[in-house]
Design a protein around this motif. Structure first.
Motif, PDB file in Angstrom:
ATOM      1  N   ASP A   1     -32.701   9.203  70.381  1.00 19.42           N
ATOM      2  CA  ASP A   1     -34.056   8.653  70.413  1.00 19.42           C
ATOM      3  C   ASP A   1     -34.643   8.626  69.012  1.00 19.42           C
ATOM      4  O   ASP A   1     -34.307   9.466  68.160  1.00 19.42           O
ATOM      5  CB  ASP A   1     -34.955   9.500  71.311  1.00 19.42           C
TER       6      ASP A   1
ATOM      7  N   VAL B   1     -37.881   6.428  66.260  1.00 18.61           N
ATOM      8  CA  VAL B   1     -38.998   5.513  66.030  1.00 18.61           C
ATOM      9  C   VAL B   1     -38.609   4.526  64.932  1.00 18.61           C
ATOM     10  O   VAL B   1     -38.033   4.926  63.907  1.00 18.61           O
ATOM     11  CB  VAL B   1     -40.269   6.278  65.608  1.00 18.61           C
TER      12      VAL B   1
ATOM     13  N   GLU C   1     -38.991   2.650  61.739  1.00 17.30           N
ATOM     14  CA  GLU C   1     -39.785   3.007  60.564  1.00 17.30           C
ATOM     15  C   GLU C   1     -39.872   1.907  59.524  1.00 17.30           C
ATOM     16  O   GLU C   1     -40.709   1.983  58.621  1.00 17.30           O
ATOM     17  CB  GLU C   1     -39.211   4.273  59.922  1.00 17.30           C
TER      18      GLU C   1
ATOM     19  N   LEU D   1     -34.386   3.932  61.431  1.00 16.41           N
ATOM     20  CA  LEU D   1     -34.859   4.699  62.579  1.00 16.41           C
ATOM     21  C   LEU D   1     -35.082   6.144  62.149  1.00 16.41           C
ATOM     22  O   LEU D   1     -34.250   6.734  61.457  1.00 16.41           O
ATOM     23  CB  LEU D   1     -33.823   4.668  63.698  1.00 16.41           C
TER      24      LEU D   1
ATOM     25  N   GLU E   1     -37.696   9.991  63.029  1.00 18.59           N
ATOM     26  CA  GLU E   1     -38.242  10.862  64.057  1.00 18.59           C
ATOM     27  C   GLU E   1     -39.722  11.121  63.868  1.00 18.59           C
ATOM     28  O   GLU E   1     -40.259  12.086  64.393  1.00 18.59           O
ATOM     29  CB  GLU E   1     -37.478  12.200  64.043  1.00 18.59           C
TER      30      GLU E   1
ATOM     31  N   GLU F   1     -43.218  11.299  64.569  1.00 18.79           N
ATOM     32  CA  GLU F   1     -43.988  11.216  65.816  1.00 18.79           C
ATOM     33  C   GLU F   1     -45.178  10.280  65.703  1.00 18.79           C
ATOM     34  O   GLU F   1     -45.637   9.715  66.675  1.00 18.79           O
ATOM     35  CB  GLU F   1     -44.475  12.605  66.227  1.00 18.79           C
TER      36      GLU F   1
ATOM     37  N   GLY G   1     -45.200   7.480  64.311  1.00 20.55           N
ATOM     38  CA  GLY G   1     -44.791   6.088  64.369  1.00 20.55           C
ATOM     39  C   GLY G   1     -45.129   5.329  63.116  1.00 20.55           C
ATOM     40  O   GLY G   1     -45.055   4.109  63.083  1.00 20.55           O
TER      41      GLY G   1
ATOM     42  N   GLY H   1     -43.016   1.476  64.472  1.00 22.16           N
ATOM     43  CA  GLY H   1     -43.732   2.264  65.470  1.00 22.16           C
ATOM     44  C   GLY H   1     -43.164   2.155  66.865  1.00 22.16           C
ATOM     45  O   GLY H   1     -43.484   2.986  67.730  1.00 22.16           O
ATOM     46  N   ASP H   2     -42.304   1.157  67.132  1.00 19.84           N
ATOM     47  CA  ASP H   2     -41.665   1.076  68.441  1.00 19.84           C
ATOM     48  C   ASP H   2     -40.778   2.302  68.655  1.00 19.84           C
ATOM     49  O   ASP H   2     -40.035   2.725  67.761  1.00 19.84           O
ATOM     50  CB  ASP H   2     -40.793  -0.179  68.540  1.00 19.84           C
ATOM     51  N   ARG H   3     -40.818   2.846  69.864  1.00 18.79           N
ATOM     52  CA  ARG H   3     -39.990   4.006  70.197  1.00 18.79           C
ATOM     53  C   ARG H   3     -38.762   3.525  70.982  1.00 18.79           C
ATOM     54  O   ARG H   3     -38.895   2.790  71.951  1.00 18.79           O
ATOM     55  CB  ARG H   3     -40.774   5.024  71.006  1.00 18.79           C
TER      56      ARG H   3
ATOM     57  N   GLU I   1     -41.227   2.503  74.204  1.00 16.64           N
ATOM     58  CA  GLU I   1     -42.669   2.259  74.039  1.00 16.64           C
ATOM     59  C   GLU I   1     -42.857   1.233  72.930  1.00 16.64           C
ATOM     60  O   GLU I   1     -42.328   1.394  71.832  1.00 16.64           O
ATOM     61  CB  GLU I   1     -43.393   3.560  73.679  1.00 16.64           C
TER      62      GLU I   1
END
Length: 454
Positions: free
Chosen positions: A294, A296, A298, A313, A315, A317, A319, A351-353, A374
Motif C-alpha cells: 500500500d 500514496v 507522491e 509511491l 507512505e 499519510e 498525501g 495523494g491517491d491511495r 481512495e
C-alpha cells in the motif's frame, strides 16, 4: 507425441486436499532455449506417454511457474511435475533418457530432474517451503541438491544442472499451493517447428468469446492479438488457459489451424498471483521479488522516452509532497508493452491511495496491477470573486487573495471538485502484457470492485 488431453481430463484434480495420488513425483526443468526452442511442457508430456508405455499411469501433469524475476529464465520460467505410480527407479531412468530432448546446444540450458517417492501432498515441509521460495525468491543449485539428497530423492542433470532448482520446486508445489488453474496445450507436428504458425485468428476470437470467463487470456481484444499463440520456435501451437478443464479443451478444439500433433492438459499455478509477497510498507521491498504493498502517489505520473510511465509511491499519510526525505519511496512504472494500462496510470494524481503489485527490478516496481483505495476528489485553487466572478489575485505573502476590480478579499485558496477518469477498485495490465503467474481480475476473489481487461 503427447496424447489427447481428453484422456487425462477425468484424472485432473484442482486441489490437493484429500486426493489419492500415485507413489512417485517426477520433477523436471530447464530443457528449453530462448533461441533454439523446445519446451519443458512438451518434454513432460512426452515423458508422460513413456510412463504409460512402461506400464505406469499418470494422475496429473503439473505446470509450475516460478519467480518471474529470475535472470536465467526463459520467458515463462516453468517447471513441470508428473504424478505417477511408476516405481521411482524406473521413473528416474525414463526421465534421464528424456533429458536428451533438452536444447543443450544452448549453453544457458541446464536441465535437471528430481524424482521423489511418495504422495505429492505429503512431501516434507521443507520441500514445500522450497517450492514457495522458488516462486518468490532467487534460489541456489547447491541448496536444491543438498535438500534433494537429504530427502532421499533421485536426481539427474546435464551441464551445471541448474534445472534441479525448478525440478525440486515442482516436486513440492502440490503441497505448497492451494489455488490451481488449468491449461490445454496443443503441439505442432515436429517438421513445422520454427516455422510460422497457421492459426485462424477469427476462430480464436470466436472460441475465446464462447469460453469467457471460465477461459481467459486467450486473446487481447484491445490489441487484436492472439495471446494463446506463442511467437517462439517451440513445439507449442497454442495454449488455452482457464479455471475449467472441459472449457479449455472445448476452446482448444474449436480453433481452426494447421494439424495438431497432440494435446496435453496441465494443472498449473498460472493466474494465481502465487509470486506476490504482501509487505507492510515500501521500505520492505527488495530486488528480485514481486510484492503487494500500500502507498500514496507522491509525484504526478510522467511519460518518459519510449512511452514508459513513472510515478513515485510513498507512505506519506498526508498525501502531499512534504517531508519526502523522512520516509521510504519507490518508483513505479508502467512500461510501453502494457499498452492501454498506461492510461490508467497517467490518470493518477498526487495523494491517491493505492495498493500496487509487481516485481522490483533496478529499484523500480514494475506494475502488474493496482487498486485505487481512495481518490483525490478536490484540488486547491485560486478563488473567484464572489461579487464579480473574476479570478482573484494574490494580495501579497501571507495576505490571501484580492479582487483587482472590486477589492473583495479571500483568506486563501479554495477546494473545488475535480473530475476523475478512475474509480475505486482494481486495474490490470491487458492480456498481451500479463505475466503467466499473475492473476487476471476476471477470476474474482479480489477485495474491491474490479475493472478487467480483455
Amino acid at each position: 507425441m503427447p496424447g489427447n488431453c481428453a484422456a487425462s481430463a477425468s484424472e485432473t484434480r484442482l486441489t490437493a486436499n484429500g486426493v489419492e495420488s500415485g507413489v512417485t513425483v517426477i520433477g523436471l526443468d530447464d530443457t528449453d532455449s530462448r533461441e533454439r526452442g523446445m519446451c519443458t511442457t512438451y518434454v513432460a508430456a512426452t515423458l508422460a506417454d513413456a510412463v504409460r508405455e512402461a506400464g505406469g499411469t499418470v494422475e496429473r501433469r503439473l505446470l509450475v511457474r516460478l519467480n518471474p524475476a529470475v535472470e536465467h529464465k526463459t520467458r515463462g520460467n516453468a517447471a513441470l511435475a508428473l504424478h505417477t505410480d511408476l516405481a521411482p527407479d524406473r521413473a528416474l531412468a525414463l526421465a534421464r533418457e528424456h533429458l536428451d530432448m533438452a536444447e543443450t546446444d544452448d549453453p544457458r540450458t541446464a536441465p535437471g530432474v528430481v524424482v521423489a517417492p511418495g504422495d505429492p501432498a505429503d512431501v516434507p515441509q521443507r520441500v514445500a517451503d522450497f517450492a514457495r521460495r522458488g516462486v518468490r525468491d532467487l534460489l541456489d543449485i547447491d541448496d536444491a541438491v543438498a535438500l534433494a539428497d537429504d530427502a532421499g530423492y533421485g536426481t539427474a542433470h546435464a551441464g551445471n544442472g541448474r534445472g534441479r532448482i525448478g525440478a525440486l520446486a515442482a516436486v513440492g508445489a502440490w503441497r505448497a499451493f492451494d489455488d490451481w488453474t488449468v491449461e490445454c496445450i496443443s503441439y505442432r507436428e515436429s517438421d513445422r517447428w520454427g516455422t510460422t504458425r497457421d492459426v485462424d485468428h477469427e476462430s480464436v476470437v470466436a472460441a475465446a468469446e464462447r469460453g469467457y470467463p471460465d477461459v481467459w487470456d486467450t486473446v487481447d481484444l484491445g490489441e487484436g492479438y492472439p495471446v494463446c499463440v506463442p511467437r517462439t520456435p517451440c513445439p507449442i501451437l497454442h495454449g488455452i488457459r482457464g479455471d475449467d478443464p472441459d472449457a479449455v479443451q472445448e476452446v482448444a478444439a474449436a480453433i481452426d489451424s494447421e494439424p495438431v500433433a497432440g494435446r496435453a492438459l496441465f494443472v498449473t499455478n498460472q493466474g494465481t498471483d502465487a509470486h506476490l509477497r504482501p509487505v507492510e510498507g515500501v521500505d520492505e521491498l527488495r530486488e528480485g521479488g514481486s510484492f503487494r504493498v500500500d502507498g500514496v502517489v507522491e509525484t504526478t505520473p510522467e511519460t518518459r522516452e519510449g512511452g514508459h510511465v513513472f510515478f513515485e509511491l510513498g507512505e506519506n499519510e498526508s498525501g502531499g509532497l512534504g517531508e519526502r526525505d523522512q520516509h521510504a519511496t519507490v518508483d513505479c512504472a508502467a512500461f510501453e508493452p502494457t499498452k492501454r494500462f498506461r492510461d490508467r496510470v497517467r490518470a493518477l494524481r498526487v495523494g491517491d491511495r493505492l495498493t500496487v503489485c509487481g516485481e522490483v527490478s533496478g529499484g523500480t516496481l514494475k506494475l502488474e496491477k493496482f487498486a485505487v483505495r481512495e481518490l483525490v476528489t478536490t484540488e486547491r485553487t485560486t478563488p473567484d470573486c464572489p461579487e464579480c466572478g473574476r479570478s482573484m489575485g494574490s494580495a501579497g505573502a501571507g495576505q490571501g487573495y484580492r479582487c483587482r476590480d472590486c477589492g473583495t478579499r479571500a483568506e486563501g485558496k479554495v477546494a473545488v471538485p475535480v473530475t476523475r477518469e478512475l474509480e475505486e477498485g482494481w486495474y490490470e495490465v491487458p492480456p498481451c502484457a500479463r505475466r503467466h503467474v499473475s492473476k487476471p481480475l476476471v477470476r474474482g476473489g479480489f477485495d474491491a470492485p474490479t475493472h478487467p481487461e480483455r
